[in-house]
Design a protein around this motif. Structure first.
Motif, PDB file in Angstrom:
ATOM      1  N   VAL A  27     -10.019 -12.057  16.902  1.00 38.27           N
ATOM      2  CA  VAL A  27      -9.369 -13.315  16.517  1.00 38.27           C
ATOM      3  C   VAL A  27      -8.577 -13.075  15.235  1.00 38.27           C
ATOM      4  CG1 VAL A  27      -9.721 -15.718  15.817  1.00 38.27           C
ATOM      5  CG2 VAL A  27     -11.241 -14.678  17.516  1.00 38.27           C
ATOM      6  N   ALA A  28      -7.370 -13.638  15.173  1.00 36.80           N
ATOM      7  CA  ALA A  28      -6.536 -13.558  13.975  1.00 36.80           C
ATOM      8  C   ALA A  28      -6.046 -14.951  13.616  1.00 36.80           C
ATOM      9  CB  ALA A  28      -5.351 -12.626  14.198  1.00 36.80           C
ATOM     10  N   ILE A  29      -6.103 -15.278  12.326  1.00 35.68           N
ATOM     11  CA  ILE A  29      -5.649 -16.584  11.832  1.00 35.68           C
ATOM     12  C   ILE A  29      -4.367 -16.379  11.044  1.00 35.68           C
ATOM     13  CG2 ILE A  29      -6.295 -18.659  10.577  1.00 35.68           C
ATOM     14  CD1 ILE A  29      -8.152 -18.024  12.910  1.00 35.68           C
ATOM     15  N   LEU A  30      -3.387 -17.259  11.276  1.00 35.26           N
ATOM     16  CA  LEU A  30      -2.077 -17.129  10.640  1.00 35.26           C
ATOM     17  C   LEU A  30      -1.960 -17.999   9.393  1.00 35.26           C
ATOM     18  CD1 LEU A  30       0.220 -17.199  13.800  1.00 35.26           C
ATOM     19  CD2 LEU A  30      -0.688 -15.205  12.582  1.00 35.26           C
ATOM     20  N   SER A  31      -1.022 -17.635   8.536  1.00 32.66           N
ATOM     21  CA  SER A  31      -0.750 -18.385   7.306  1.00 32.66           C
ATOM     22  C   SER A  31       0.100 -19.612   7.616  1.00 32.66           C
ATOM     23  CB  SER A  31      -0.016 -17.481   6.314  1.00 32.66           C
ATOM     24  OG  SER A  31       1.239 -17.089   6.857  1.00 32.66           O
ATOM     25  N   ASN A  32       0.509 -20.321   6.559  1.00 36.00           N
ATOM     26  CA  ASN A  32       1.398 -21.470   6.721  1.00 36.00           C
ATOM     27  C   ASN A  32       2.635 -21.082   7.525  1.00 36.00           C
ATOM     28  OD1 ASN A  32      -0.306 -23.010   5.178  1.00 36.00           O
ATOM     29  ND2 ASN A  32       0.885 -22.830   3.299  1.00 36.00           N
ATOM     30  N   ASN A  33       3.076 -22.001   8.379  1.00 40.82           N
ATOM     31  CA  ASN A  33       4.262 -21.785   9.206  1.00 40.82           C
ATOM     32  C   ASN A  33       4.114 -20.588  10.147  1.00 40.82           C
ATOM     33  OD1 ASN A  33       6.046 -23.928   8.244  1.00 40.82           O
ATOM     34  ND2 ASN A  33       6.020 -22.817   6.303  1.00 40.82           N
ATOM     35  N   ASP A  34       2.851 -20.240  10.479  1.00 41.51           N
ATOM     36  CA  ASP A  34       2.595 -19.130  11.405  1.00 41.51           C
ATOM     37  C   ASP A  34       3.312 -17.854  10.973  1.00 41.51           C
ATOM     38  OD1 ASP A  34       1.095 -20.889  12.838  1.00 41.51           O
ATOM     39  OD2 ASP A  34       2.532 -21.177  14.462  1.00 41.51           O
ATOM     40  N   GLY A  35       3.241 -17.575   9.672  1.00 45.59           N
ATOM     41  CA  GLY A  35       3.973 -16.430   9.138  1.00 45.59           C
ATOM     42  C   GLY A  35       3.295 -15.096   9.355  1.00 45.59           C
ATOM     43  N   CYS A  36       2.124 -14.905   8.733  1.00 45.13           N
ATOM     44  CA  CYS A  36       1.460 -13.612   8.808  1.00 45.13           C
ATOM     45  C   CYS A  36      -0.054 -13.796   8.940  1.00 45.13           C
ATOM     46  CB  CYS A  36       1.791 -12.760   7.581  1.00 45.13           C
ATOM     47  SG  CYS A  36       1.286 -13.527   6.023  1.00 45.13           S
ATOM     48  N   VAL A  37      -0.745 -12.712   9.225  1.00 44.91           N
ATOM     49  CA  VAL A  37      -2.194 -12.754   9.436  1.00 44.91           C
ATOM     50  C   VAL A  37      -2.915 -12.848   8.090  1.00 44.91           C
ATOM     51  CG1 VAL A  37      -4.181 -11.468  10.308  1.00 44.91           C
ATOM     52  CG2 VAL A  37      -2.018 -11.441  11.571  1.00 44.91           C
TER      53      VAL A  37
END
Length: 418
Positions: A27-37
């Motif tokens: 599982v990977a969670i993205l930063s604001n605005n789906d920018g980076c992991v």
């Protein structure tokens, strides 16, 4: 003795609590605005997905390796963090919330307790009551409790997630195992200098002359060394009021029209005002920031800020929002595609103790109005009441194409058991 309780892969663990199908899967969670992991499960780490990976470059890689990619769900994570911290406060009144997923605990008067068992009680209660897995490191100082926690996390099977450094032999063995660059409080600059001194492990750092460390580096480095030697020099930090409050966000898309930017600035200013009232402060100064998209090198760039000095201190959303919007109107440049904006309130003073002005003062109706708004929003755990120039549908406009439900903070997203 001190304990550091750290939630394992916190963001991913929160998602797994409400979606058991994600357990034991990458599982990977993205930063604001789906920018980076910004968060990865152990399975995703083992596959090779790096922290900070831009998702537009790694999307195909994630699909090939069946990595579940999820937009960050901050209302859920914040609520789960609050639940974990409330559980921790049941074990000792002396607690320092260090971040959203970890806290230091101090055990005063626990001399007759078997701390390894007590650590397991903490770990098991959090897991049973929230579903969040944790690791607990216990030691005579804060820095050593960090080391103990890393050992508990690294050797999960051997320690069962709890490790206690309660003897000189264990302390030395732990420091000889711990790489210097993994020590809490040693940044890249200090690590580079200590490496030149011949330090490779944390133990090497503790063998340096203490007076030399104090004079050549800093009092902070000396305190860290003393803490690693088992001599407590870093106490729990008391919660203090902030000296400045900021709300800055990237937009989901670039904006080139003033109306959208004014709405965002009003929302950010209102958020700052709410935080001011929460800590019972008022501000003398507002700073408004506006930034273009620095990644679009082919477009004209514009980075600008505007400072507004208020005639009287205030924490009214109406006043702060109005001043911030007027400020952004003066710095907005037509034709620029803006990607980020922010509002900072500073010059903070207690809301009930400041210098009065003979000729200007705030409308006396604002204070009871703000109190009523805050009470309603707190009761319903949402921004039920907003200013008329705010977007009524959303607080933050971010790109969140892979967002999961707000299971614990939105009545419409509560799990239905069939």
């Amino acid at each position: 003795m001190y304990a550091l309780v750290d939630c394992n892969n916190f963001y991913a663990s929160c998602e797994r609590v409400f979606n058991p199908n994600l357990r034991n899967k990458p599982v990977a969670i993205l930063s604001n605005n789906d920018g980076c992991v910004i968060s990865r499960s152990d399975e995703a780490k083992n596959i090779g997905l790096p922290m900070g990976a831009p998702i537009f470059k790694w999307d195909n890689y994630c699909k090939q390796h069946n990595i579940k990619v999820i937009s960050s769900n901050y209302p859920l994570y914040g609520d789960m963090s609050d639940r974990v911290m409330k559980i921790l406060s049941q074990f000792t009144p002396d607690i320092e919330i260090y971040s959203i997923d970890e806290a230091f605990l101090q055990f005063k008067g626990f001399e007759n307790y078997e701390l390894n068992s007590y650590g397991k009680d903490i770990k098991n209660r959090i897991l049973q009551w929230t579903g969040i897995p944790t690791c607990v490191g216990i030691a005579p100082t804060k820095a050593l409790s960090k080391v103990a926690n890393k050992i508990a996390r690294k050797f999960l099977d051997e320690t069962n997630g709890v490790y206690v450094i309660d003897s000189e032999e264990k302390r030395i063995k732990a420091l000889k195992w711990m790489p210097l660059d993994n020590v809490w409080g040693i940044g890249r600059g200090l690590h580079k200098k200590l490496t030149a001194e011949g330090c490779v492990k944390a133990y090497d750092f503790t063998q340096l002359n203490s007076e030399m460390v104090r004079k050549k580096y800093s009092i902070t480095a000396w305190r860290l060394q003393q803490d690693l030697l088992g001599k407590p020099t870093m106490e729990l930090d008391e919660e203090k009021d902030k000296k400045a409050i900021a709300t800055t966000r990237s937009f989901e898309y670039t904006y080139s029209d003033i109306e959208n930017i004014k709405e965002r600035i009003s929302t950010f200013a209102t958020n700052c005002a709410e935080k001011l009232r929460k800590q019972k402060s008022s501000c003398h100064m507002i700073i408004v920031l506006l930034r273009s998209d620095r990644h679009k090198k082919d477009l004209e760039q514009h980075r600008v800020s505007k400072t507004v000095i208020l005639p009287y201190p205030t924490n009214s959303s109406l006043v702060i929002s109005k001043c911030a919007v007027e400020a952004v109107k003066t710095i907005f440049k037509p034709g620029i595609r803006y990607k980020k904006a922010g509002v900072i309130v500073t010059g903070l003073v207690p809301e009930n103790n400041f210098q009065l002005d003979l000729f200007s003062k705030e409308n006396p109706k604002h204070k009871p109005l703000m109190l009523a708004i805050d009470q309603i929003n707190k009761k319903y755990r949402s921004n039920s009441i907003k200013l008329a120039n705010q977007d009524l549908e959303r607080t933050w406009k971010m790109r969140q194409e892979r967002l999961t439900p707000k299971y614990t903070t939105n009545i419409n997203d509560i799990i239905v058991v069939k």
